[in-house]
Design a protein around this motif. Structure first.
Motif, short mmCIF file in Angstrom:
data_model
loop_
_atom_site.label_atom_id
_atom_site.label_comp_id
_atom_site.label_asym_id
_atom_site.label_seq_id
_atom_site.Cartn_x
_atom_site.Cartn_y
_atom_site.Cartn_z
N UNK A 125 43.45 44.25 26.64
CA UNK A 125 42.61 44.12 27.82
C UNK A 125 42.12 42.69 27.97
N UNK A 126 41.20 42.48 28.90
CA UNK A 126 40.71 41.12 29.15
C UNK A 126 40.01 40.54 27.93
N UNK A 127 39.47 41.40 27.05
CA UNK A 127 38.75 40.94 25.87
C UNK A 127 39.63 40.10 24.95
N UNK A 128 40.92 40.37 24.93
CA UNK A 128 41.83 39.69 24.01
C UNK A 128 42.90 38.90 24.75
N UNK A 129 42.61 38.53 26.00
CA UNK A 129 43.55 37.77 26.82
C UNK A 129 43.02 36.36 27.03
N UNK A 130 43.88 35.37 26.88
CA UNK A 130 43.46 33.97 27.07
C UNK A 130 43.07 33.67 28.51
N UNK A 133 44.54 46.69 31.63
CA UNK A 133 43.46 46.72 32.63
C UNK A 133 44.00 47.07 34.01
N UNK A 134 45.20 46.56 34.35
CA UNK A 134 45.83 46.95 35.62
C UNK A 134 46.07 48.45 35.65
N UNK A 185 34.38 39.48 31.89
CA UNK A 185 34.74 40.69 32.62
C UNK A 185 34.75 40.44 34.12
N UNK A 186 33.70 39.85 34.64
CA UNK A 186 33.61 39.63 36.08
C UNK A 186 34.74 38.73 36.58
N UNK A 187 35.07 37.71 35.80
CA UNK A 187 36.17 36.82 36.19
C UNK A 187 37.51 37.55 36.17
#
Length: 256
Positions: free
Chosen positions: A32-37, A44-45, A75-77
């Motif tokens: 998910x976004x937590x572990x994405x550069x 997430x998609x 998260x918001x970004x």
């Protein structure tokens, strides 16, 4: 499997725990976004697609990280332009301030961040979130989360909330059994979890590797997905005096 198990940490069980809930839970072992550069994530998609809406309402709940502002901004970004986002801050951090937790009943997705599973559960119970989340799920809200945000939905889990890895018999119980995120991604996770299931310290459950996720509907696993190759999802069961791992079919998400 090692003969010596990590020390079991003391836990406080809740006086009440909701029975298994109806609805959808997406449990992320990592990713998910937590572990994405760059904030992009096929998982997430996929989570947004589960809502069936073009621009779903998504509320991020960063309780497990102490409502870390940087985490909430990431998260918001990551979801900007494709979801109507909100952040539920139970620590009342600026710029979020305090929002009525009943905000959760208005969401298409509740996305729970990682951090301390034990701390999350204590704070949530004090603010009445378990019942609100059960109501939200029953009316169609997708419940999702990574790491601690995966653990919380189960009856019990493998956690590092106390420093060393330890079994925690204190979950919400929306999904039956135990949970182990970061299964192969973090040292000792697999060996410790197998040992606890073998000894009966934890009931059988589900192990999800990083960059993979397992979807439950009404407490039953229905679909395992990944956004990177060779990321297993397994059912882990006690087998006599030992334990066995049963691999589940994992579907590779499009574009990954």
């Amino acid at each position: 499997m090692p003969a010596t198990m990590p020390t079991t940490m003391p836990t406080t069980r809740p006086t009440t725990r909701p029975t298994r809930t109806t609805g959808t839970v997406l449990a992320l072992g990592g990713g998910g976004f937590s572990m994405s550069d760059d904030g992009s994530s096929a998982i997430d998609d996929h989570l947004l697609d589960l809502t069936g809406k073009d621009t779903p309402k998504v509320c991020f709940v960063p309780t497990a990280s102490g409502d870390d502002n940087g985490y909430a901004h990431r998260f918001e970004e990551a979801f900007a332009g494709r979801a109507r986002t909100s952040v539920l801050s139970l620590f009342c951090h600026e710029p979020w301030g305090y929002a009525d937790p009943e905000l959760l009943l208005e969401q298409d997705v509740v996305y729970v961040g990682g951090g301390s599973t034990a701390n999350l559960l204590v704070v949530w119970r004090r603010h009445g979130l378990p019942d609100l989340l059960a109501r939200a799920a029953a009316q169609g809200t997708v419940l999702a989360g990574i790491s601690a945000g995966m653990n919380c939905w189960f009856e019990s889990s493998s956690t590092d909330s106390f420093g060393p890895l330890a079994p925690l018999d204190d979950g919400l119980g929306f999904v039956p059994g135990s949970a182990c995120p970061h299964y192969l991604g973090e040292e000792d996770r697999r060996d410790a979890y197998l040992g606890w299931v073998a000894s009966g310290a934890l009931p059988g459950g589900y192990a999800v590797d990083e960059y993979a996720a397992l979807r439950f509907v009404d407490g039953v696993p229905v679909d395992a997905v990944s956004e990177r190759p060779d990321r297993p999802v397994l059912r882990v069961e006690r087998d006599g005096d030992g334990v066995r791992e049963v691999p589940l079919d994992v579907r590779r998400l499009p574009g990954t």
